[in-house]
Scaffold this active site. Sequence first.
Site, PDB file in Angstrom:
ATOM      1  N   MET A 240       0.841  -1.201   0.000  1.00 56.81           N
ATOM      2  CA  MET A 240       0.000   0.000   0.000  1.00 56.81           C
ATOM      3  C   MET A 240       0.874   1.248   0.000  1.00 56.81           C
ATOM      4  SD  MET A 240      -3.391  -0.935   2.129  1.00 56.81           S
ATOM      5  CE  MET A 240      -2.700  -0.756   3.753  1.00 56.81           C
TER       6      MET A 240
ATOM      7  N   ARG B  34       2.296   2.515   9.500  1.00 52.70           N
ATOM      8  CA  ARG B  34       1.470   3.188  10.513  1.00 52.70           C
ATOM      9  C   ARG B  34       2.295   3.687  11.699  1.00 52.70           C
ATOM     10  NH1 ARG B  34      -2.780  -0.776   8.867  1.00 52.70           N
ATOM     11  NH2 ARG B  34      -4.473   0.476   8.030  1.00 52.70           N
TER      12      ARG B  34
ATOM     13  N   HIS C 243       9.286  -3.342   3.291  1.00 51.37           N
ATOM     14  CA  HIS C 243       8.921  -3.501   1.880  1.00 51.37           C
ATOM     15  C   HIS C 243      10.161  -3.716   1.017  1.00 51.37           C
ATOM     16  CE1 HIS C 243       5.625  -0.626   3.326  1.00 51.37           C
ATOM     17  NE2 HIS C 243       4.933  -1.679   2.946  1.00 51.37           N
TER      18      HIS C 243
ATOM     19  N   LYS D 177       5.136 -10.254   8.950  1.00 50.34           N
ATOM     20  CA  LYS D 177       4.576  -9.242   9.857  1.00 50.34           C
ATOM     21  C   LYS D 177       3.050  -9.323   9.870  1.00 50.34           C
ATOM     22  CE  LYS D 177       3.601  -4.868  11.232  1.00 50.34           C
ATOM     23  NZ  LYS D 177       2.698  -4.347  10.243  1.00 50.34           N
TER      24      LYS D 177
ATOM     25  N   GLN E 289     -10.349  -2.874   1.827  1.00 40.38           N
ATOM     26  CA  GLN E 289      -9.890  -3.526   3.051  1.00 40.38           C
ATOM     27  C   GLN E 289      -9.900  -2.608   4.269  1.00 40.38           C
ATOM     28  OE1 GLN E 289      -5.972  -4.319   1.129  1.00 40.38           O
ATOM     29  NE2 GLN E 289      -5.102  -3.894   3.130  1.00 40.38           N
TER      30      GLN E 289
ATOM     31  N   LEU F 248       6.781   3.240   1.393  1.00 40.08           N
ATOM     32  CA  LEU F 248       7.693   2.109   1.560  1.00 40.08           C
ATOM     33  C   LEU F 248       8.703   2.333   2.685  1.00 40.08           C
ATOM     34  CD1 LEU F 248       8.457   1.319  -2.209  1.00 40.08           C
ATOM     35  CD2 LEU F 248       6.605   0.431  -0.763  1.00 40.08           C
TER      36      LEU F 248
ATOM     37  N   MET G 222       8.591  -2.889  11.692  1.00 42.10           N
ATOM     38  CA  MET G 222       8.383  -1.729  10.819  1.00 42.10           C
ATOM     39  C   MET G 222       6.980  -1.755  10.249  1.00 42.10           C
ATOM     40  SD  MET G 222      11.881  -1.122   8.816  1.00 42.10           S
ATOM     41  CE  MET G 222      13.365  -0.772   9.716  1.00 42.10           C
TER      42      MET G 222
END
Length: 281
Positions: free
Chosen positions: A30, A187, A37, A149, A61, A33, A184
Amino acid sequence: MQRISAVSEMTAWSREKQRQGETIGLVPTMGYLHEGHLTLIRRAKEKCNRVVVSIFVNPLQFGANEDFAEYPRDLSRDENLAAREGADVIFAPLVKGMYPQGFHSSVEVEKLTDRLCGQARPGHFRGVATVVAKLFNIVGPDQAFFGQKDAQQLAVIRRMVADLNMPLTIVGVPTVREPDGLAMSSRNVYLTPEQRQAAPVLVRSLREARELIGQGERDAAKIGGFIRQRITREPLAVIDYVEIVDNDFLQPVDKLAGTCLIALAVRFGNTRLIDNMVVEV
Ligand code: AMP
């Protein structure tokens, strides 16, 4: 590196590469990065000739009271980071490109989605499975890379791919952490300095639980109670759930045996953080 936003152009690019005998790795994200990621992109580069990074904040979502509008976005920063890792394409479709008028389908993975994050976020995993199935159909990757994660997401995607005979390999990548252990997450930028300082209580409690298990504890209620007690000592942390489940179907276990997942979600103010640990006994 190319930026593609049209769905048809993305599919045409993939078909052409595959016609030339190249393999394609897909890293769905999303955006915004971070090193987690980038680790997925590196893994994809190692395993495939070509790497597509999708960046799409998927409205399906997010719940009505969730952070879809505020979710951090910075496409040009993401482009630079992905290019530096050697990604070939950033696929950044528009919402109306993914969900044009008349869109009415969804993918529902049952059982695995009722508990853990599925309880607090009804419809979340339907949104995830639907967008990931679409990305798989659009890009047609040989392999797709997901972070441990989001352990429930990884289990749901693996189930969907197996159940629906999707012709690709799912690769799970271990959680990348900050130096103090915090997993990580895009958010994490929402956290105040005080909340940020408190947040590593999650990984500490998981690591202490691992020690307890190493000493022979197998009782899931005791281990769960131990973790809850550790987290509750942190005044800024409000527990959403702490659960111990089997790693495939995510059903609660009484005694640890085989491969289990200890998963938790904890709120710091309005920010909900998740973390987990896989244990093999
Ligand atoms: P997101 O952009 O949050 O949807 O995440 C995109 C992908 O990156 C998902 O497969 C996540 O599981 C993965 N990911 C996010 N954070 C981490 C992390 N700290 N370590 C490893 N993978 C991660």
